[in-house]
Design an enzyme around this catalytic site. Structure first.
Site, PDB file in Angstrom:
ATOM      1  N   HIS A 103      -2.578  -0.417  15.719  1.00  0.00           N
ATOM      2  CA  HIS A 103      -1.429  -0.005  14.904  1.00  0.00           C
ATOM      3  C   HIS A 103      -0.131  -0.025  15.718  1.00  0.00           C
ATOM      4  O   HIS A 103       0.838   0.611  15.334  1.00  0.00           O
ATOM      5  CB  HIS A 103      -1.615   1.435  14.386  1.00  0.00           C
ATOM      6  CG  HIS A 103      -2.475   1.545  13.165  1.00  0.00           C
ATOM      7  ND1 HIS A 103      -3.778   1.121  13.114  1.00  0.00           N
ATOM      8  CD2 HIS A 103      -2.221   2.047  11.931  1.00  0.00           C
ATOM      9  CE1 HIS A 103      -4.286   1.363  11.904  1.00  0.00           C
ATOM     10  NE2 HIS A 103      -3.357   1.917  11.179  1.00  0.00           N
ATOM     11  N   GLU A 146      -4.912  -6.847   2.275  1.00  0.00           N
ATOM     12  CA  GLU A 146      -3.704  -7.519   2.753  1.00  0.00           C
ATOM     13  C   GLU A 146      -3.621  -8.984   2.338  1.00  0.00           C
ATOM     14  O   GLU A 146      -2.528  -9.500   2.105  1.00  0.00           O
ATOM     15  CB  GLU A 146      -3.586  -7.384   4.272  1.00  0.00           C
ATOM     16  CG  GLU A 146      -3.114  -6.009   4.731  1.00  0.00           C
ATOM     17  CD  GLU A 146      -4.213  -4.956   4.745  1.00  0.00           C
ATOM     18  OE1 GLU A 146      -5.389  -5.319   4.576  1.00  0.00           O
ATOM     19  OE2 GLU A 146      -3.901  -3.765   4.926  1.00  0.00           O
ATOM     20  N   ASP A 197      -0.130  -5.345  12.887  1.00  0.00           N
ATOM     21  CA  ASP A 197      -1.493  -5.571  13.368  1.00  0.00           C
ATOM     22  C   ASP A 197      -2.399  -6.092  12.247  1.00  0.00           C
ATOM     23  O   ASP A 197      -3.386  -6.768  12.509  1.00  0.00           O
ATOM     24  CB  ASP A 197      -2.082  -4.266  13.914  1.00  0.00           C
ATOM     25  CG  ASP A 197      -1.144  -3.580  14.891  1.00  0.00           C
ATOM     26  OD1 ASP A 197      -1.436  -3.577  16.090  1.00  0.00           O
ATOM     27  OD2 ASP A 197      -0.093  -3.066  14.459  1.00  0.00           O
ATOM     28  N   PHE A 198      -2.056  -5.746  10.994  1.00  0.00           N
ATOM     29  CA  PHE A 198      -2.895  -6.177   9.869  1.00  0.00           C
ATOM     30  C   PHE A 198      -2.678  -7.651   9.527  1.00  0.00           C
ATOM     31  O   PHE A 198      -3.308  -8.183   8.605  1.00  0.00           O
ATOM     32  CB  PHE A 198      -2.626  -5.310   8.623  1.00  0.00           C
ATOM     33  CG  PHE A 198      -2.765  -3.829   8.850  1.00  0.00           C
ATOM     34  CD1 PHE A 198      -3.394  -3.331   9.987  1.00  0.00           C
ATOM     35  CD2 PHE A 198      -2.268  -2.924   7.935  1.00  0.00           C
ATOM     36  CE1 PHE A 198      -3.513  -1.958  10.201  1.00  0.00           C
ATOM     37  CE2 PHE A 198      -2.383  -1.553   8.137  1.00  0.00           C
ATOM     38  CZ  PHE A 198      -3.004  -1.067   9.273  1.00  0.00           C
ATOM     39  N   PHE A 211       1.306  -2.312   8.881  1.00  0.00           N
ATOM     40  CA  PHE A 211       1.484  -2.521  10.322  1.00  0.00           C
ATOM     41  C   PHE A 211       1.265  -3.996  10.618  1.00  0.00           C
ATOM     42  O   PHE A 211       0.368  -4.610  10.037  1.00  0.00           O
ATOM     43  CB  PHE A 211       0.491  -1.677  11.130  1.00  0.00           C
ATOM     44  CG  PHE A 211       0.715  -0.195  10.994  1.00  0.00           C
ATOM     45  CD1 PHE A 211       1.646   0.470  11.782  1.00  0.00           C
ATOM     46  CD2 PHE A 211       0.019   0.545  10.051  1.00  0.00           C
ATOM     47  CE1 PHE A 211       1.870   1.834  11.643  1.00  0.00           C
ATOM     48  CE2 PHE A 211       0.232   1.912   9.902  1.00  0.00           C
ATOM     49  CZ  PHE A 211       1.163   2.568  10.705  1.00  0.00           C
ATOM     50  N   GLU A 271       0.831  -1.197   0.000  1.00  0.00           N
ATOM     51  CA  GLU A 271       0.000   0.000   0.000  1.00  0.00           C
ATOM     52  C   GLU A 271       0.873   1.257   0.000  1.00  0.00           C
ATOM     53  O   GLU A 271       1.720   1.407   0.887  1.00  0.00           O
ATOM     54  CB  GLU A 271      -0.924  -0.017   1.233  1.00  0.00           C
ATOM     55  CG  GLU A 271      -1.915  -1.179   1.174  1.00  0.00           C
ATOM     56  CD  GLU A 271      -2.389  -1.647   2.544  1.00  0.00           C
ATOM     57  OE1 GLU A 271      -2.150  -0.955   3.547  1.00  0.00           O
ATOM     58  OE2 GLU A 271      -3.003  -2.736   2.603  1.00  0.00           O
TER      59      GLU A 271
END
Lengths: 327, 324
Positions: free
Chosen positions: A131, A62, A87-88, A85, A29
């Site tokens: 994040h 993702e 977290d994704f 991140f 991204e």
């Protein structure tokens, strides 16, 4: 040699590896964004230099990013995919855990997946619960992938070059709160082998094993405690999988005392893993109980006040070191 | 479109080989000779064959849990597959993949996949390789009607369109997502794909010629830089979700009638375009298939199991810098 930041070291390495091997592509991204080069500018300038066939902006999807990076690796490219991140990871874990990590094994050793996944980790920027996590222990638990977390620009450059040239899938964890940390870095390209810890500073009383940004805090604690007459040895494993058990055990054989410092949550963490290794293989060396200094068993809060409470501090590390030194 | 006899015999042989391979596997499974789950492809043979006849070894496919037909159509070795289904050391995946993970990189077969919807992102990656290298190759993901609802499929459709990847979304709508009837009307899956901006058509998946011609157009489009395409092939699942599923959730009459009306082999041989096929040559093909399977099954069932040390092999190319 030049004094450069971790951010610059990563950008430089991407450029060097893309120049060295045209199979290397960068995808994710905003990575081709000419104005910014991603949220923290890590990929700035790459699209201009290498073109949009090799520096590929993707939709915010993702699973497709990570899965396609895996499929591209399986068929001859060496993609460097950005999972903005860590977290994704929750969005795309299947493609990493069930697909990429298992290709080689479940296809009987007849597949090779040289993919690197760069991802940002860590608290300290007020970015809140989704994040700011560390999460790499989840990945360390998965056979078939390697996990790397550099703590300085020199290591970032050498480890990223190794990750991109490595024939196995590698997750490269970049702590966003240390991107601007600078050190002397050779101008030429080099690699650092995985599974080799670095001794940050030598000492004789207490071993501190620390990961990623915590290496910096451990170093500060070691400096402060030297004034109190406590000699601290700081070990930075640099790669979490494979982990350099030998270096950790060799240090503890010398000191007999260990503190493990990790910003991830405490259960099933790098801290618990290192503790387990020490108890199983180095029990006879120990003169004191192992101390773990980690984040608590909570998500990362957005409030700067609470976030400060969440992240292990130099004071906490110092206190743990004093405790085991005095035992 | 004109079809050479060679093309017709090849299509027949591959469809029949898939049919007989699976019937044989089913029998061996019922005898307790094969571990795990196996998922039968019967009555969908025209889709795998009609699609893969357009692809070479350097074109890619990502398959599904119902993948035997795709593997055979893409050229995987029959004996190596039989050995893998029996989980033997000499299997195509050394016995570590089994039915749901058969793969052969040398044939561009990127794996059957036990995660529903797991394949399309991987196929998109293979298409990305083709686009990056500019080599005119294409990549195809087989996707069931169940998988068509997965987010990974939506993400892959979008990525393929945005990057104009040389990719074909090859849907196989057999109307059942495991044990549950898919409520979407035929053609809805293609409509969804079309909504992403790519050409999308719906064809009779039991009609080899319809599949072959639709895929031919899509593959050509991909090779020429025209981006992705989607094809929904409407089919009927003959057997249950997996072998052992008695399909008690299906109406008996509907099942029997769809089994007959969707049989691609019957349809193929009855087609005017096949009127010049020689029945003795067809019989020879059938006999050769039986010989191939007899020899393969005998070898597979008597072959050696993996040795215990194999458990630890091939997790990594090299974990701690040891040589591979």
């Amino acid at each position: 040699m030049s004094k450069i930041s971790i951010r610059e070291a990563i950008n430089q390495t991407l450029r060097e590896e893309m120049t060295r091997d045209e199979r290397v592509v960068v995808m994710g991204e905003d990575v081709a964004n000419r104005e910014s080069g991603g949220v923290y500018g890590i990929t700035a300038g790459l699209a201009d230099e290498f073109g949009e066939l090799r520096v590929i902006d993707t939709p915010i999807t993702e699973s497709a990013i990570i899965g396609a990076a895996g499929g591209a690796a399986l068929t001859g490219l060496r993609p460097v995919a950005e999972l903005m991140f860590i977290d994704f990871l929750g969005v795309c874990l299947d493609q990493l855990m069930n697909q990429i990590a298992k290709f080689r094994y479940m296809f009987g050793g007849r597949a090779t997946t040289p993919v690197t996944i760069r991802t940002m980790i860590g608290a300290g920027a007020g970015t809140g619960p989704q994040h700011s996590a560390i999460l790499y222990p989840l990945l360390v638990a998965i056979p078939g992938i390697k996990v790397v977390a550099p703590s300085n620009a020199y290591d970032a450059k050498g480890l990223l070059a190794q990750a991109i040239r490595d024939d196995d899938p590698v997750v490269f964890c970049e702590h966003k709160a240390i991107y601007t940390e600078e050190c002397e870095v050779p101008d030429e390209s080099y690699t650092i082998p995985f599974g080799q810890a670095r001794t940050v500073c030598e000492g004789t009383d207490v071993t501190v094993v620390a990961f990623s940004r915590m290496v910096l805090l451990a170093g500060q604690a070691a400096n402060a405690l030297a004034a109190e007459g406590i000699s601290v040895e700081v070990i930075d494993p640099r790669t979490l999988s494979p982990l350099d058990d030998e270096a950790i055990l060799a240090s503890i054989r010398k000191t007999g005392r260990v503190v493990v410092v990790d910003e991830s949550n405490p259960y099933c963490s790098m801290a618990s893993e290192v503790s387990s290794i020490v108890v199983e293989k180095g029990f006879d060396y120990l003169d004191a109980p192992i101390r773990k200094v980690t984040a608590p068993h909570t998500p990362v809060p957005a409030s700067p006040v609470l976030e400060k409470e969440y992240v292990p501090s130099v004071a906490e590390i110092e206190s743990a070191i004093r405790e085991v030194a005095a035992y | 479109m004109n079809y050479s006899l060679e093309t017709l015999y090849e299509a027949y042989r591959t469809m029949k080989l898939i049919r007989e391979f699976e019937e044989r596997m089913r029998a061996e499974y019922q005898r307790g000779k094969l571990p795990g789950f196996i998922h039968m492809y019967r009555n969908q043979e025209a889709i795998a064959v009609g699609a893969c006849m357009h692809l070479g070894n350097e074109d890619y496919i990502a398959s599904t849990h119902r993948g035997h037909g795709h593997c055979i159509a893409k050229g995987c070795d029959i004996e190596d597959m039989l050995l893998e289904l029996a989980c033997k050391q000499e299997g195509i995946c050394k016995g570590k993949g089994g039915s749901m993970h058969i793969a052969d990189m040398s044939k561009g077969m990127l794996g059957a996949n036990a995660i529903v919807g797991g394949g399309p992102p991987i196929a998109a990656g293979a298409a990305l390789t083709a686009r990056t290298l500019g080599n005119g190759k294409v990549s195809m993901a087989f996707i069931g009607d169940g998988a068509s609802d997965q987010g990974t499929v939506a993400e892959s459709l979008n990525l393929a369109f945005v990057l104009q990847l040389p990719m074909i979304f090859m849907y196989e709508n057999n109307h059942y997502a495991e044990f549950t009837r898919n409520p979407k009307p035929d053609g809805r899956i293609a409509e969804r794909a079309g909504a992403y901006g790519m050409p999308a058509v719906t064809v009779d998946g039991s009609d080899f010629f319809a599949v072959y011609e639709a895929v031919g157009e899509a593959v050509q489009r991909g090779r020429e830089g025209g981006g992705p395409s989607a094809i929904e092939a409407v089919a009927s699942r003959y057997y249950g979700h997996f072998e052992g599923d008695a399909q008690q959730y299906r109406d008996g009459e509907e099942l029997e009638s769809s089994r007959r009306s969707y049989d691609p082999l019957t349809k193929f041989l009855a087609d005017d375009r096949c009127s010049d096929l020689d029945s003795s040559k067809i019989k020879q093909i059938d006999d050769d298939i039986q010989d191939l399977l007899n020899a393969g099954v005998e070898r597979a069932l008597s072959a050696a199991d993996p040795t215990p040390d194999q458990l630890y092999k091939d997790v990594y190319v090299s974990y701690r810098g040891e040589s591979a």
